[in-house]
Design a protein around this motif. Structure first.
Motif, short mmCIF file in Angstrom:
data_model
loop_
_atom_site.label_atom_id
_atom_site.label_comp_id
_atom_site.label_asym_id
_atom_site.label_seq_id
_atom_site.Cartn_x
_atom_site.Cartn_y
_atom_site.Cartn_z
N ASP A 1 0.84 -1.21 0.00
CA ASP A 1 0.00 0.00 0.00
C ASP A 1 0.87 1.25 0.00
OD1 ASP A 1 -2.26 -1.56 0.03
OD2 ASP A 1 -2.63 -1.34 2.19
N GLY A 2 1.95 1.23 0.78
CA GLY A 2 2.84 2.38 0.82
C GLY A 2 3.53 2.60 -0.51
N ALA A 3 3.95 1.52 -1.14
CA ALA A 3 4.61 1.62 -2.45
C ALA A 3 3.65 2.16 -3.49
CB ALA A 3 5.15 0.26 -2.86
N ARG A 4 2.40 1.75 -3.40
CA ARG A 4 1.39 2.24 -4.36
C ARG A 4 1.15 3.74 -4.16
NH1 ARG A 4 -2.04 -0.36 -7.36
NH2 ARG A 4 -1.62 -2.31 -6.24
N THR A 5 1.07 4.16 -2.91
CA THR A 5 0.86 5.58 -2.63
C THR A 5 2.01 6.42 -3.18
OG1 THR A 5 -0.43 5.11 -0.63
CG2 THR A 5 0.58 7.29 -0.79
N ARG A 6 3.24 5.93 -2.97
CA ARG A 6 4.40 6.67 -3.47
C ARG A 6 4.43 6.69 -4.99
NH1 ARG A 6 6.41 4.16 1.18
NH2 ARG A 6 7.08 2.30 0.06
N ARG A 7 4.07 5.59 -5.62
CA ARG A 7 4.02 5.55 -7.08
C ARG A 7 2.97 6.51 -7.61
NH1 ARG A 7 1.45 1.72 -10.32
NH2 ARG A 7 -0.36 2.27 -9.04
N ASP A 8 1.78 6.49 -7.02
CA ASP A 8 0.69 7.35 -7.48
C ASP A 8 1.02 8.83 -7.34
OD1 ASP A 8 -0.71 5.08 -8.10
OD2 ASP A 8 -2.09 5.19 -6.40
N ALA A 9 1.80 9.16 -6.31
CA ALA A 9 2.17 10.57 -6.09
C ALA A 9 3.09 11.08 -7.18
CB ALA A 9 2.84 10.72 -4.73
N LEU A 10 3.73 10.19 -7.92
CA LEU A 10 4.67 10.59 -8.96
C LEU A 10 4.03 10.67 -10.35
CD1 LEU A 10 7.70 8.45 -7.77
CD2 LEU A 10 7.48 10.94 -7.64
N VAL A 11 2.76 10.28 -10.44
CA VAL A 11 2.09 10.30 -11.74
C VAL A 11 1.90 11.73 -12.24
CG1 VAL A 11 -0.07 9.79 -12.96
CG2 VAL A 11 0.96 8.07 -11.45
N GLN A 12 1.42 12.61 -11.38
CA GLN A 12 1.15 13.98 -11.82
C GLN A 12 2.42 14.69 -12.28
OE1 GLN A 12 -1.95 15.39 -12.31
NE2 GLN A 12 -0.65 16.82 -13.42
N PRO A 13 3.53 14.61 -11.53
CA PRO A 13 4.76 15.22 -12.03
C PRO A 13 5.19 14.66 -13.38
CG PRO A 13 4.96 14.74 -9.70
CD PRO A 13 3.69 14.10 -10.15
N TRP A 14 4.98 13.36 -13.56
CA TRP A 14 5.32 12.74 -14.85
C TRP A 14 4.45 13.33 -15.96
CZ3 TRP A 14 3.33 10.23 -18.98
CH2 TRP A 14 4.19 9.46 -19.77
N GLU A 15 3.14 13.39 -15.71
CA GLU A 15 2.21 13.91 -16.71
C GLU A 15 2.53 15.37 -17.05
OE1 GLU A 15 -0.10 12.40 -18.33
OE2 GLU A 15 -0.83 10.68 -17.18
N THR A 16 2.84 16.16 -16.02
CA THR A 16 3.12 17.58 -16.23
C THR A 16 4.39 17.76 -17.06
OG1 THR A 16 2.03 18.17 -14.16
CG2 THR A 16 3.58 19.77 -15.08
N SER A 17 5.44 17.02 -16.70
CA SER A 17 6.70 17.16 -17.43
C SER A 17 6.58 16.61 -18.85
CB SER A 17 7.84 16.46 -16.69
OG SER A 17 7.59 15.07 -16.55
N PHE A 18 5.75 15.60 -19.02
CA PHE A 18 5.50 15.05 -20.37
C PHE A 18 4.83 16.11 -21.23
CE2 PHE A 18 2.95 12.84 -23.51
CZ PHE A 18 3.75 11.79 -23.94
N ALA A 19 3.78 16.74 -20.68
CA ALA A 19 3.06 17.77 -21.43
C ALA A 19 3.96 18.97 -21.72
CB ALA A 19 1.83 18.22 -20.64
N SER A 20 4.81 19.33 -20.77
CA SER A 20 5.72 20.46 -20.96
C SER A 20 6.72 20.16 -22.07
CB SER A 20 6.47 20.75 -19.66
OG SER A 20 7.44 21.76 -19.84
N LEU A 21 7.25 18.94 -22.09
CA LEU A 21 8.20 18.55 -23.12
C LEU A 21 7.52 18.54 -24.49
CD1 LEU A 21 10.96 17.57 -24.03
CD2 LEU A 21 10.27 15.24 -23.38
N LYS A 22 6.30 18.07 -24.52
CA LYS A 22 5.57 18.04 -25.78
C LYS A 22 5.38 19.47 -26.32
CE LYS A 22 2.25 15.12 -26.62
NZ LYS A 22 0.95 14.38 -26.63
N ARG A 23 4.99 20.37 -25.43
CA ARG A 23 4.81 21.77 -25.85
C ARG A 23 6.14 22.36 -26.32
NH1 ARG A 23 1.63 25.87 -21.98
NH2 ARG A 23 0.02 24.37 -22.59
N GLY A 24 7.22 22.06 -25.61
CA GLY A 24 8.52 22.56 -26.00
C GLY A 24 8.97 22.03 -27.34
#
Length: 223
Positions: free
Chosen positions: A164-187
């Motif tokens: 459960d702890g590992a899942r929580t930590r993984r899920d917390a990193l999804v938004q930063p991944w999505e944001t940086s992905f979108a930023s790179l795409k725009r760039g």
């Protein structure tokens, strides 16, 4: 067609791996900072996913062990019942004087409840003075089986907390991944306008999963 951010965890890892592999083969100078930011986010997400996979594998193995120990426990219940019948207890329900549950009912209980009830049954059975050596041996085996189930169950909870702890930590990193992905795409789109022709396609369009071939319609029968 431009690649959209993956919506599954496996898809994110796959898309990110492909994107970074493609980036290594192209001039990404105009998106260097954005690419570095995405690479860091992707490494963090990948590492967290690996940790979760390992934790889930451990949890699954421990749950499987509980089920295996329960099979042994059920077998012991049948052996105890058979031995008690051999000692003269009722064939219909040899546990009647020892437990509120018949052998069948006892085996249908949840893991923990079954182990507890079996331990109580063997304790009551040992108070009888008319048991054979065979029956006493089956009681010993049943007691060991019940303890094995209890021990296996005790190992599940910490594994579940870790998962459960590992899942929580993984899920917390999804938004930063999505944001940086979108930023790179725009760039990458902006870099195209500045002269990096083909960069966007190299980084994003080439990472798309291949489309499944369209199913051919069956030929219309002649005649």
């Amino acid at each position: 067609m431009p690649v959209l951010a993956a919506k599954s965890h496996e898809g994110r890892i796959s898309a990110g791996d492909s994107l970074l592999e493609a980036a290594a083969a192209h001039d990404t100078g105009r998106v260097k900072a954005r690419l570095a930011h995405f690479a860091a986010a992707h490494r963090a997400l990948s590492k967290a996913q690996q940790a979760l996979d390992a934790a889930e594998s451990t949890l699954s193995a421990r749950r499987e062990r509980v089920a295996e120990r329960d099979v042994d426990q059920d077998d012991c219940i049948d052996r105890v019942a058979s031995a008690l019948i051999g000692d003269g207890l009722p064939r219909v329900n040899p546990f009647k004087a020892l437990s509120a549950s018949s052998p069948t009912t006892l085996k249908s209980l949840g893991y923990a409840a079954e182990a507890k009830a079996l331990a109580a049954l063997t304790a009551r059975a040992r108070k009888r003075k008319d048991l054979s050596t065979r029956t006493l041996a089956t009681l010993t085996a049943a007691e060991k089986a019940a303890k094995a189930v209890t021990a296996a169950l005790a190992a599940v909870e910490p594994a579940k907390r870790k998962s459960d702890g590992a899942r929580t930590r993984r899920d917390a990193l999804v938004q930063p991944w999505e944001t940086s992905f979108a930023s790179l795409k725009r760039g990458a789109r902006a870099a195209e306008d500045e002269g990096s022709v083909g960069l966007f396609a190299a980084l994003f369009e080439s990472t798309a999963a291949p489309k499944k071939p369209a199913k051919k319609k069956p030929a219309t029968p002649v005649g």
